[in-house]
Design an enzyme around this catalytic site. Structure first.
Site, PDB file in Angstrom:
ATOM      1  N   ARG A   1      -6.825  13.903  15.012  1.00 55.77           N
ATOM      2  CA  ARG A   1      -6.515  13.669  13.591  1.00 55.77           C
ATOM      3  C   ARG A   1      -5.092  14.128  13.288  1.00 55.77           C
ATOM      4  NH1 ARG A   1     -10.382  13.000   9.597  1.00 55.77           N
ATOM      5  NH2 ARG A   1      -8.560  12.542   8.327  1.00 55.77           N
TER       6      ARG A   1
ATOM      7  N   HIS B   1     -12.368   5.299   5.109  1.00 52.97           N
ATOM      8  CA  HIS B   1     -11.744   6.486   5.693  1.00 52.97           C
ATOM      9  C   HIS B   1     -10.780   5.989   6.784  1.00 52.97           C
ATOM     10  CE1 HIS B   1     -11.009  10.552   6.501  1.00 52.97           C
ATOM     11  NE2 HIS B   1     -12.161  10.971   6.970  1.00 52.97           N
TER      12      HIS B   1
ATOM     13  N   CYS C   1     -17.204  12.016  13.504  1.00 52.65           N
ATOM     14  CA  CYS C   1     -15.979  12.351  12.758  1.00 52.65           C
ATOM     15  C   CYS C   1     -15.971  13.819  12.323  1.00 52.65           C
ATOM     16  CB  CYS C   1     -15.858  11.438  11.548  1.00 52.65           C
ATOM     17  SG  CYS C   1     -17.304  11.491  10.472  1.00 52.65           S
TER      18      CYS C   1
ATOM     19  N   ARG D   1      -8.085  12.233  -1.604  1.00 51.99           N
ATOM     20  CA  ARG D   1      -9.512  12.163  -1.239  1.00 51.99           C
ATOM     21  C   ARG D   1     -10.294  12.118  -2.541  1.00 51.99           C
ATOM     22  NH1 ARG D   1     -12.985  15.354   3.264  1.00 51.99           N
ATOM     23  NH2 ARG D   1     -11.845  13.796   4.467  1.00 51.99           N
TER      24      ARG D   1
ATOM     25  N   GLN E   1      -9.345   8.320   9.604  1.00 49.89           N
ATOM     26  CA  GLN E   1     -10.353   8.649  10.618  1.00 49.89           C
ATOM     27  C   GLN E   1     -10.495   7.501  11.620  1.00 49.89           C
ATOM     28  OE1 GLN E   1     -12.424  11.628  10.765  1.00 49.89           O
ATOM     29  NE2 GLN E   1     -12.655  10.753  12.799  1.00 49.89           N
TER      30      GLN E   1
ATOM     31  N   ASP F   1     -22.397   9.517  12.202  1.00 53.75           N
ATOM     32  CA  ASP F   1     -21.867  10.295  11.078  1.00 53.75           C
ATOM     33  C   ASP F   1     -23.063  10.795  10.268  1.00 53.75           C
ATOM     34  OD1 ASP F   1     -20.208  11.425   9.123  1.00 53.75           O
ATOM     35  OD2 ASP F   1     -19.841   9.534   8.087  1.00 53.75           O
TER      36      ASP F   1
HETATM   37  N1   CP Z   1     -13.596  13.932   9.453  1.00 53.35           N
HETATM   38  C1   CP Z   1     -13.098  14.408   8.302  1.00 53.35           C
HETATM   39  O1   CP Z   1     -12.494  13.687   7.499  1.00 53.35           O
HETATM   40  O2   CP Z   1     -13.312  15.731   8.125  1.00 53.35           O
HETATM   41  P1   CP Z   1     -13.044  16.567   6.790  1.00 53.35           P
HETATM   42  O3   CP Z   1     -14.016  16.079   5.765  1.00 53.35           O
HETATM   43  O4   CP Z   1     -13.257  17.978   7.171  1.00 53.35           O
HETATM   44  O5   CP Z   1     -11.629  16.288   6.349  1.00 53.35           O
HETATM   45  N1  NVA Z   2     -19.308  10.030   5.492  1.00 55.74           N
HETATM   46  C1  NVA Z   2     -18.836  11.389   5.344  1.00 55.74           C
HETATM   47  C2  NVA Z   2     -17.592  11.579   6.120  1.00 55.74           C
HETATM   48  C3  NVA Z   2     -16.973  12.942   6.053  1.00 55.74           C
HETATM   49  C4  NVA Z   2     -15.708  13.038   6.846  1.00 55.74           C
HETATM   50  C5  NVA Z   2     -18.626  11.712   3.873  1.00 55.74           C
HETATM   51  O1  NVA Z   2     -18.107  10.848   3.141  1.00 55.74           O
HETATM   52  O2  NVA Z   2     -18.989  12.798   3.439  1.00 55.74           O
END
Ligand code: CP
Ligand code: NVA
Length: 304
Positions: free
Chosen positions: A291, A128, A263, A101, A131, A223
């Site tokens: 997930r 992502h 999400c 990440r 997701q 989101d």
């Molecule tokens: N939806 C998602 O990726 O959640 P987190 O940021 O908690 O991993």
């Molecule tokens: N768009 C959000 C998604 C988190 C799962 C972010 O990048 O923070």
């Protein structure tokens, strides 16, 4: 040759359906896969916080008989303490896979380029994919099909939307997207999604009006308006998005039995109200649960 999961663009329709099928099997029979990755280890390189992605990969790996090690920003400081290349080459000698990440999408790409082991994108500024695979799995689970189903996305043209629209366009899930002017998905990705949609016969519409987007939709998705790393632009963003809230008023413009997805994490009171996220239409916790099943299917495909 090792396979990575960096972006939905890299998967063909058959590969996407294979992950969805395996997700259903893993969800239906946890015991059957309990030792499938025995003796294997993954590293979770996370530059940003996470609940769902971290826990589902970490515990998913344990449930498959393997081991996961969390490498947060303080542990290895990828790109600071040492280069992405050195991290990739060294961890390839210890591990069987990496979930990353990152802020920059190019960092996940670079990791995949230099690692001899599969690299899975656990969210970058551009994508992502895990997701999106969960999201389309959840829609198929709830509605039984993609055929004739319309998903409305209301909000920011961000990483989550990028992957979701590409996945929808590949599997034949119609999509109407409403983002404020200046916050639409990038022209490049919208162009790729349009090409996929044309090839699969999927309807894909880009709009700037939330009411027009939700009209006739079977599912509404939203989101956050301020993603991780965008905090300095919060004020400007909150202003730009104020007419894009998923609230009772917007729900009235949709079908009566329309479902709601997010999400998570949600910024309740911003992109979605409590009344909607806590309503019977909301499937956010089933989506979050899925997930785990999807991550297990991804791990089995790439490491099994
Ligand atoms: N939806 C998602 O990726 O959640 P987190 O940021 O908690 O991993
Ligand atoms: N768009 C959000 C998604 C988190 C799962 C972010 O990048 O923070």
């Amino acid at each position: 040759m090792k396979e990575d999961l960096i972006s939905i663009e890299c998967l063909d329709e058959q590969e996407i359906f294979a992950i969805l099928d395996l997700t259903a099997k893993v969800k239906a029979d946890r015991a059957k896969y309990a030792g499938a990755l025995k003796g294997k280890s993954i590293g979770l390189i996370f530059q940003k916080p996470s609940n769902r992605t971290r826990v589902s990969f970490e515990i998913g790996m344990v449930q498959l008989g393997g081991h996961a090690i969390y490498l947060g920003p303080d542990e290895i400081d990828m790109g600071g303490r040492e280069s992405v290349k050195d991290v990739a080459c060294v961890l390839s000698r210890y591990l069987d896979g990496i979930v990353a990440r990152t802020y920059k999408h190019d960092d996940v790409r670079e990791l995949a380029l230099y690692a001899d082991i599969p690299v899975i994108n656990g969210l970058s500024d551009r994508a992502h994919p895990c997701q999106a695979l969960t999201d389309i799995f959840t829609i198929k689970e709830k509605l039984g099909t993609f055929s004739g189903v319309t998903l409305a996305y209301v909000g920011d043209g961000n990483n989550v939307l990028n992957s979701l629209m590409l996945a929808a366009a590949k599997v034949g899930l119609n999509m109407k997207i409403a983002a404020p002017k200046g916050y639409e998905p990038s022209k490049e990705l919208a162009g790729i999604a349009r090409r996929f949609a044309k090839a699969s016969g999927t309807k894909l519409e880009f709009l700037n009006d939330p009411k027009a987007a939700v009209k006739g939709a079977d599912v509404i998705y939203t989101d956050v308006w301020v993603s991780m790393g965008q905090e300095k632009d919060s004020k400007k963003r909150l202003k730009a998005f104020k007419c894009f809230q998923v609230n009772d008023g917007l729900m009235k413009a949709a079908k009566r039995d329309c479902l709601v997805m997010h999400c998570l994490p949600a910024h309740r009171g911003q992109e979605i109200t409590d009344s909607v996220i806590d309503s019977k239409s909301s499937m956010v916790y089933d989506q979050a649960e899925n997930r785990m099943h999807t991550e297990k299917a991804i791990l089995l495909q790439l490491l099994g």
